[in-house]
Design a protein around this motif. Structure first.
Motif, short mmCIF file in Angstrom:
data_model
loop_
_atom_site.label_atom_id
_atom_site.label_comp_id
_atom_site.label_asym_id
_atom_site.label_seq_id
_atom_site.Cartn_x
_atom_site.Cartn_y
_atom_site.Cartn_z
N UNK A 171 2.83 -12.43 20.75
CA UNK A 171 1.43 -12.46 20.32
C UNK A 171 1.25 -11.48 19.17
N UNK A 172 0.55 -11.91 18.13
CA UNK A 172 0.28 -11.07 16.97
C UNK A 172 -1.14 -10.55 17.07
N UNK A 173 -1.29 -9.23 17.17
CA UNK A 173 -2.62 -8.62 17.35
C UNK A 173 -2.98 -7.77 16.13
N UNK A 174 -4.01 -8.16 15.37
CA UNK A 174 -4.48 -7.30 14.27
C UNK A 174 -5.10 -6.02 14.84
N UNK A 175 -4.66 -4.89 14.35
CA UNK A 175 -5.20 -3.60 14.78
C UNK A 175 -6.47 -3.28 14.01
N UNK A 176 -6.51 -3.63 12.73
CA UNK A 176 -7.70 -3.44 11.89
C UNK A 176 -8.01 -4.76 11.18
N UNK A 177 -9.27 -4.98 10.90
CA UNK A 177 -9.70 -6.20 10.19
C UNK A 177 -10.18 -5.92 8.78
N UNK A 178 -10.33 -4.66 8.42
CA UNK A 178 -10.69 -4.30 7.05
C UNK A 178 -10.01 -3.00 6.68
N UNK A 179 -10.01 -2.70 5.39
CA UNK A 179 -9.29 -1.54 4.88
C UNK A 179 -10.18 -0.77 3.92
N UNK A 180 -10.22 0.56 4.07
CA UNK A 180 -10.94 1.41 3.13
C UNK A 180 -10.11 1.55 1.86
N UNK A 181 -10.74 1.26 0.72
CA UNK A 181 -10.02 1.34 -0.55
C UNK A 181 -10.84 2.11 -1.58
N UNK A 182 -10.16 2.53 -2.64
CA UNK A 182 -10.80 3.19 -3.77
C UNK A 182 -10.29 2.51 -5.04
N UNK A 183 -11.23 2.11 -5.92
CA UNK A 183 -10.83 1.44 -7.17
C UNK A 183 -12.00 1.44 -8.14
N UNK A 184 -11.72 1.04 -9.36
CA UNK A 184 -12.78 0.83 -10.34
C UNK A 184 -13.47 -0.50 -10.05
N UNK A 185 -14.73 -0.66 -10.45
CA UNK A 185 -15.45 -1.91 -10.16
C UNK A 185 -14.72 -3.16 -10.64
N UNK A 186 -14.05 -3.07 -11.79
CA UNK A 186 -13.36 -4.25 -12.32
C UNK A 186 -12.17 -4.67 -11.46
N UNK A 187 -11.63 -3.74 -10.66
CA UNK A 187 -10.46 -4.03 -9.83
C UNK A 187 -10.80 -4.32 -8.38
N UNK A 188 -12.08 -4.34 -8.04
CA UNK A 188 -12.48 -4.53 -6.65
C UNK A 188 -12.14 -5.95 -6.18
N UNK A 189 -11.27 -6.09 -5.16
CA UNK A 189 -10.96 -7.43 -4.65
C UNK A 189 -12.00 -7.88 -3.62
N UNK A 190 -12.20 -9.18 -3.53
CA UNK A 190 -13.11 -9.71 -2.51
C UNK A 190 -12.51 -9.55 -1.12
N UNK A 191 -11.17 -9.69 -1.03
CA UNK A 191 -10.43 -9.48 0.20
C UNK A 191 -8.98 -9.18 -0.17
N UNK A 192 -8.21 -8.72 0.82
CA UNK A 192 -6.78 -8.45 0.63
C UNK A 192 -6.01 -9.37 1.57
N UNK A 193 -5.12 -10.18 1.01
CA UNK A 193 -4.34 -11.12 1.80
C UNK A 193 -3.07 -10.45 2.30
N UNK A 194 -2.76 -10.63 3.58
CA UNK A 194 -1.59 -10.01 4.21
C UNK A 194 -0.71 -11.11 4.78
N UNK A 195 0.55 -11.15 4.33
CA UNK A 195 1.51 -12.15 4.79
C UNK A 195 2.23 -11.65 6.04
N UNK A 196 2.16 -12.42 7.13
CA UNK A 196 2.77 -12.03 8.40
C UNK A 196 4.01 -12.86 8.73
N UNK A 197 4.51 -13.63 7.78
CA UNK A 197 5.64 -14.52 8.08
C UNK A 197 6.94 -13.77 8.35
N UNK A 198 7.03 -12.49 8.01
CA UNK A 198 8.26 -11.73 8.24
C UNK A 198 8.26 -10.94 9.53
N UNK A 199 7.26 -11.12 10.39
CA UNK A 199 7.19 -10.34 11.63
C UNK A 199 8.31 -10.74 12.60
N UNK A 200 8.84 -9.75 13.29
CA UNK A 200 9.87 -9.97 14.30
C UNK A 200 9.46 -9.28 15.60
#
Length: 242
Positions: A122-151
């Motif tokens: 079973x794959x359990x997300x520990x957090x659903x969002x991430x605190x980040x710091x960036x300039x307004x032009x670099x602000x992403x709407x979301x961050x995609x995380x690839x889990x295909x390499x989990x063992x």
């Protein structure tokens, strides 16, 4: 995303209550080089906009008095039990000032990982969002995380993912926090626990069966021996007297 706001001239509890009664939501815009400004928004339009993830995590364009301002949603106050927004706060965005924001994490590829396909973990997300710091032009709407390499038996840490360009994570003293954990399912754990018990029970059953079989043969022989010993010898028939 764009939305329309109107200048609000009255303030106070009574004025805010009157706005809500006519389908408006009071709010405020602050930050940047300008002074804090009281605003009001159409409640229904705001309610539907708040259901969209992008409204909470991206730079918004606010049309106020014919001018467009870039702002961020900073706070929303809801009624305790009614479907009503009580108040909303926005912050002006300065293109040269770094932002501190919470950005949602979008997980993908878990079903293709070895942990799920092969080991049925079973794959359990520990957090659903991430605190980040960036300039307004670099602000992403979301961050995609690839889990295909989990063992099996592993976890995904912050250092295991690639952040978008210009984005830094704010970890609050934890240099490499866990984002996703891999847990063995209850059925797999039960099967793993049952295997050693079954292996230990087999020799015990064999050892118990062996004395029983031996004892049964000895008992049979012991019963047969007295029976043979007790049988009397056959006597010749007596001769008839003349």
């Amino acid at each position: 995303m764009k939305f329309v706001a109107f200048e609000r001239k009255s303030e106070g509890t009574g004025a805010s209550r009157r706005l809500r009664n006519v389908g408006k939501t009071p709010g405020i815009v602050y930050g940047g080089t300008g002074q804090p400004q009281l605003i009001e928004l159409d409640h229904n339009a705001l309610w539907h906009a708040l259901k969209k993830e992008a409204f909470h995590s991206s730079i918004l364009e606010m049309d106020l008095g014919g001018a467009t301002n870039k702002v961020l949603l900073r706070d929303v106050q809801y009624h305790p039990f009614r479907q009503q927004v009580q108040h909303v706060d926005f912050q002006r965005v300065d293109a040269n000032t770094r932002l501190h924001m919470k950005v949602p994490l979008h997980f993908k590829g878990s079903e293709e990982s070895e942990a799920v396909k092969v080991d049925h973990c079973l794959v359990n997300p520990v957090v659903n969002d991430l605190d980040i710091s960036c300039l307004p032009a670099d602000l992403p709407e979301f961050i995609e995380v690839d889990l295909s390499g989990l063992k099996k038996g592993t976890s995904l840490h912050l250092a295991d993912i690639t952040l978008p360009k210009g984005v830094k994570a704010v970890t609050h003293g934890k240099p490499n926090p866990v984002l996703v954990s891999v847990v063995t399912s209850a059925a797999e754990e039960s099967a793993a626990d049952a295997a050693p018990d079954a292996a230990a029970a087999a020799p015990a059953a064999d050892a118990k069966a062996a004395p029983a079989a031996k004892g049964g043969k000895d008992a049979k022989d012991a019963k047969a021996a007295p029976a043979a010993k007790a049988a009397p010898a056959a006597k010749a028939p007596a001769a008839k007297k003349k």
